[in-house]
Design a protein around this motif. Structure first.
Motif, short mmCIF file in Angstrom:
data_model
loop_
_atom_site.label_atom_id
_atom_site.label_comp_id
_atom_site.label_asym_id
_atom_site.label_seq_id
_atom_site.Cartn_x
_atom_site.Cartn_y
_atom_site.Cartn_z
N SER A 57 0.82 -1.21 0.00
CA SER A 57 0.00 0.00 0.00
C SER A 57 0.85 1.26 0.00
CB SER A 57 -0.90 0.05 1.24
OG SER A 57 -1.62 -1.14 1.39
N VAL A 58 2.08 1.16 0.42
CA VAL A 58 2.90 2.37 0.57
C VAL A 58 4.05 2.47 -0.43
CG1 VAL A 58 2.41 2.42 3.06
CG2 VAL A 58 4.58 1.46 2.27
N MET A 59 4.42 1.33 -1.02
CA MET A 59 5.71 1.35 -1.74
C MET A 59 5.74 2.23 -2.98
SD MET A 59 5.91 -2.62 -2.90
CE MET A 59 7.27 -2.41 -4.01
N ASP A 60 4.59 2.50 -3.61
CA ASP A 60 4.66 3.41 -4.75
C ASP A 60 4.17 4.83 -4.43
OD1 ASP A 60 2.03 2.81 -4.65
OD2 ASP A 60 1.85 2.07 -6.72
N ALA A 61 4.08 5.15 -3.15
CA ALA A 61 3.82 6.55 -2.77
C ALA A 61 5.04 7.38 -3.18
CB ALA A 61 3.61 6.65 -1.26
N ASP A 62 4.85 8.69 -3.33
CA ASP A 62 6.00 9.54 -3.69
C ASP A 62 7.10 9.43 -2.64
OD1 ASP A 62 4.84 10.59 -6.06
OD2 ASP A 62 3.54 11.82 -4.82
N ARG A 63 6.67 9.48 -1.37
CA ARG A 63 7.62 9.26 -0.28
C ARG A 63 6.90 8.54 0.85
NH1 ARG A 63 10.08 14.45 1.94
NH2 ARG A 63 7.98 15.19 1.51
N ILE A 64 7.68 7.93 1.69
CA ILE A 64 7.14 7.18 2.83
C ILE A 64 7.80 7.73 4.09
CG2 ILE A 64 6.92 4.89 3.89
CD1 ILE A 64 7.61 3.87 0.88
N LEU A 65 6.96 7.99 5.09
CA LEU A 65 7.48 8.43 6.39
C LEU A 65 7.36 7.25 7.34
CD1 LEU A 65 6.42 11.79 8.10
CD2 LEU A 65 6.67 9.69 9.39
N VAL A 66 8.45 6.88 7.95
CA VAL A 66 8.45 5.74 8.86
C VAL A 66 8.43 6.26 10.29
CG1 VAL A 66 9.62 3.61 9.52
CG2 VAL A 66 9.88 4.48 7.19
N LEU A 67 7.37 5.90 11.02
CA LEU A 67 7.26 6.33 12.41
C LEU A 67 7.66 5.19 13.32
CD1 LEU A 67 3.99 8.28 13.34
CD2 LEU A 67 6.34 9.09 13.44
N ASP A 68 8.40 5.52 14.34
CA ASP A 68 8.82 4.52 15.31
C ASP A 68 8.74 5.14 16.70
OD1 ASP A 68 9.92 2.11 16.30
OD2 ASP A 68 11.92 3.01 16.31
N ARG A 69 7.82 4.64 17.50
CA ARG A 69 7.61 5.16 18.86
C ARG A 69 7.57 6.69 18.91
NH1 ARG A 69 12.06 1.14 21.14
NH2 ARG A 69 12.63 1.43 18.96
N GLY A 70 6.78 7.25 18.02
CA GLY A 70 6.57 8.70 18.05
C GLY A 70 7.64 9.54 17.40
N GLU A 71 8.63 8.88 16.80
CA GLU A 71 9.69 9.64 16.14
C GLU A 71 9.82 9.22 14.68
OE1 GLU A 71 13.23 10.68 18.87
OE2 GLU A 71 12.50 8.74 19.58
N ILE A 72 10.36 10.12 13.86
CA ILE A 72 10.57 9.77 12.46
C ILE A 72 11.85 8.95 12.35
CG2 ILE A 72 11.04 10.67 10.14
CD1 ILE A 72 9.28 13.04 10.73
N ALA A 73 11.67 7.70 11.90
CA ALA A 73 12.85 6.83 11.73
C ALA A 73 13.44 7.00 10.34
CB ALA A 73 12.44 5.37 11.96
N GLY A 74 12.66 7.52 9.43
CA GLY A 74 13.17 7.73 8.07
C GLY A 74 12.08 8.31 7.20
N ILE A 75 12.51 9.00 6.15
CA ILE A 75 11.54 9.51 5.18
C ILE A 75 12.20 9.47 3.81
CG2 ILE A 75 12.13 11.93 5.68
CD1 ILE A 75 9.12 12.58 5.19
N GLY A 76 11.51 8.92 2.83
CA GLY A 76 12.10 8.82 1.49
C GLY A 76 11.30 7.86 0.64
N THR A 77 11.83 7.54 -0.52
CA THR A 77 11.15 6.58 -1.38
C THR A 77 11.40 5.16 -0.84
OG1 THR A 77 13.08 6.25 -2.77
CG2 THR A 77 11.58 8.02 -3.43
N HIS A 78 10.64 4.22 -1.36
CA HIS A 78 10.78 2.82 -0.97
C HIS A 78 12.25 2.38 -1.13
CE1 HIS A 78 9.77 -1.45 -0.70
NE2 HIS A 78 10.33 -1.65 -1.87
N GLU A 79 12.84 2.69 -2.25
CA GLU A 79 14.23 2.27 -2.50
C GLU A 79 15.19 2.93 -1.52
OE1 GLU A 79 12.11 3.02 -4.97
OE2 GLU A 79 11.91 0.96 -5.71
N GLU A 80 15.00 4.22 -1.31
CA GLU A 80 15.88 4.95 -0.38
C GLU A 80 15.80 4.36 1.02
OE1 GLU A 80 15.56 9.28 -2.67
OE2 GLU A 80 14.38 8.93 -0.86
N LEU A 81 14.57 4.07 1.45
CA LEU A 81 14.41 3.55 2.82
C LEU A 81 14.94 2.13 2.95
CD1 LEU A 81 10.86 5.01 3.52
CD2 LEU A 81 12.97 5.68 4.67
N LEU A 82 14.74 1.35 1.88
CA LEU A 82 15.28 -0.02 1.89
C LEU A 82 16.79 0.00 2.07
CD1 LEU A 82 13.62 -2.31 -0.80
CD2 LEU A 82 13.63 -2.59 1.69
#
Ligand code: GTP
Length: 242
Positions: free
Chosen positions: A205-230
């Motif tokens: 559901s998220v991998m072809d979004a323009d960017r993905i924001l990864v939340l982890d315990r209330g903090e941003i763990a990463g933000i970027g494209t699927h490839e960048e985050l991988l």
């Protein structure tokens, strides 16, 4: 006009009243007009809380949120409602026709607008297959529809209002992967320029979004494209593996 539907979070922290532990900590990001930003993260990581700050269901403890350069604290409920449509996790339908349910919140929507919203939300085909189509009655709570159909009707309800910002809070969880992909394609084609924040559990559901924001315990763990985050985000890699 340029710049519509831009969202800026600036060092936002938030805790629920009566609790001391912050649910969101120092959240900063920008979502550009027309961008689709997906939010992923484990249960309780703060995804719903984050999007609930936008229509000001809750107020931030510190930091600020801007929409199109205006602090949302300067905007009244009507202005926010005009810009933002939020589709909740659990679709709520009422006793009435399909059209009445989709039109809810924009009573003056024409039949064509209702149908167009339903088409984008991938609801038109199952509505058209009903004996009474758009005049079909929905039972209390939508008992005669499947979970995925109810979700699609509630997305159509949001789209008919033609918001600048569409927030889907896990609203396609019961929609199958192929239908969900068709919906994203239609959104791109028909609702060009729409800023979309979409919370989801499934990687598909998220991998072809323009960017993905990864939340982890209330903090941003990463933000970027699927490839960048991988390549760079261990929390995202973990989600992909699970
Ligand atoms: P899922 O929807 O389960 O995927 O979680 P989420 O990532 O959307 O997290 P959410 O924002 O719902 O919750 C983050 C934290 O806030 C959790 O610890 C929740 O228990 C807590 N929380 C959520 N809603 C409320 C509320 O209304 N009051 C209080 N006090 N805490 C809440």
């Amino acid at each position: 006009p340029a710049g519509q539907g831009r969202i800026d979070f600036r060092d936002v922290s938030f805790s629920y009243e009566g609790t001391s532990a912050p649910v969101l900590k120092h959240i900063s990001f920008t979502c550009l007009p027309g961008e689709t930003l997906a939010i992923i993260g484990s249960t309780g990581s703060g995804k719903s809380s984050l999007v609930h700050l936008l229509p000001r269901f809750y107020e931030v403890d510190s930091g600020s949120i801007q929409i199109d350069g205006v602090d949302i604290r300067q905007m009244n409920a009507g202005q926010l409602r005009q810009k933002i449509a939020i589709v909740p996790q659990k679709a709520t339908l009422f006793t009435g026709t399909v059209t009445e349910n989709i039109r809810w919140g924009k009573e003056d929507a024409a039949a064509e607008e209702v149908e167009q919203a339903a088409r984008i939300a991938q609801a038109h085909d199952f509505i058209a297959a009903l004996p009474e189509q758009y005049n079909a009655r929905i039972g209390q709570g939508g008992v005669n529809f499947s979970g995925g159909q109810k979700q699609r009707l509630s997305i159509a309800r949001a789209l008919v209002r033609k918001p600048e910002i569409l927030i889907l809070d896990d609203s396609t969880s019961a929609v199958d992967v192929a239908t969900e992909a068709n919906m994203r394609q239609s959104l791109k084609e028909y609702a060009e320029g729409l800023t979309c924040i979409l919370i989801a559990q499934r990687i598909t559901s998220v991998m072809d979004a323009d960017r993905i924001l990864v939340l982890d315990r209330g903090e941003i763990a990463g933000i970027g494209t699927h490839e960048e985050l991988l390549a760079s985000c261990s929390v995202y890699q973990e989600i992909c593996r699970s």
